[in-house]
Scaffold this motif. Structure first.
Motif, short mmCIF file in Angstrom:
data_model
loop_
_atom_site.label_atom_id
_atom_site.label_comp_id
_atom_site.label_asym_id
_atom_site.label_seq_id
_atom_site.Cartn_x
_atom_site.Cartn_y
_atom_site.Cartn_z
N ARG A 91 -4.53 3.82 -41.45
CA ARG A 91 -3.11 3.50 -41.33
C ARG A 91 -2.57 3.25 -42.73
NH1 ARG A 91 -4.26 -0.91 -36.76
NH2 ARG A 91 -5.40 -1.63 -38.58
N ARG A 110 4.29 0.33 -41.74
CA ARG A 110 2.95 0.87 -41.55
C ARG A 110 3.08 2.11 -40.67
NH1 ARG A 110 -1.57 -2.56 -38.59
NH2 ARG A 110 -0.67 -1.61 -36.73
N ASN A 160 1.12 5.18 -38.58
CA ASN A 160 -0.16 5.40 -37.92
C ASN A 160 -0.99 6.39 -38.75
OD1 ASN A 160 0.91 7.94 -37.34
ND2 ASN A 160 0.90 7.65 -35.14
N ASP A 213 4.03 2.18 -36.92
CA ASP A 213 3.44 1.08 -36.15
C ASP A 213 4.38 -0.11 -36.23
OD1 ASP A 213 1.18 2.55 -35.49
OD2 ASP A 213 0.00 1.76 -37.16
#
Length: 172
Positions: A115, A149, A151, A158
């Motif tokens: 990530r 963030r 994925n 995310d």
């Protein structure tokens, strides 16, 4: 030979170069860019050699990948997040990040699950944030910091949040 992009594309391009372990040879060199100005400001390399690159672009035709989080240029200046394969021939993923104003991607890290964490300043009151994020509201001043963030596939956020107060805030 075989690098993702061997020719300049516009006013100026970002680029990625990987040297051999001894530093005596060039493993690959590639341009990253579209028909306007593009600059890279952060890079991280994982254990298998993927290069994660962040920067910003004024190019509406900056190379993005199918399935990337955001494949549409959003405004005057967008951030970008790119992951190159280990030999510099293919973009594993490439996406814009930003809202309708000026957005810059300046810092990048990744975790053990691939990530990708990105930070930078944004001037956009419509920067993409996620529901339940720490701060979903542009806080004032000329610009706010953001942290997001992606994925591991680079296809979704995310989380994404503003960070800042009523003055100038940034991540660098």
């Amino acid at each position: 030979p075989g690098a993702f992009d061997r020719t300049p594309n516009g006013d100026f391009d970002a680029f990625v170069i990987r040297l051999s372990a001894s530093g005596a040879a060039l493993d690959y060199a590639t341009f990253l860019g579209g028909n306007a100005s593009d600059g890279a400001y952060g890079i991280a390399v994982d254990a298998v050699g993927h290069a994660y690159v962040v920067g910003d672009t004024q190019s509406a035709n900056f190379p993005t990948t199918s399935g990337g989080f955001d494949t549409s240029f959003n405004g005057q200046h967008d951030g970008f997040v790119v992951r190159l394969n280990a030999i510099g021939t293919v973009l594993d993923f490439s996406t814009f990040v930003g809202g309708s104003n000026l957005d810059y991607a300046r810092s990048i890290k990744f975790d053990d699950f691939a990530r990708v964490y990105v930070g930078g300043p944004t001037y956009s009151s419509d920067f993409p944030t996620t529901p339940m994020a720490y701060d979903t509201t542009f806080n004032g001043g000329s610009f706010d910091a953001y942290l997001l963030r992606l994925n591991a596939a680079g296809s979704a956020l995310d989380y994404s949040t503003y960070l800042g107060g009523s003055d100038l805030d940034g991540v660098g």
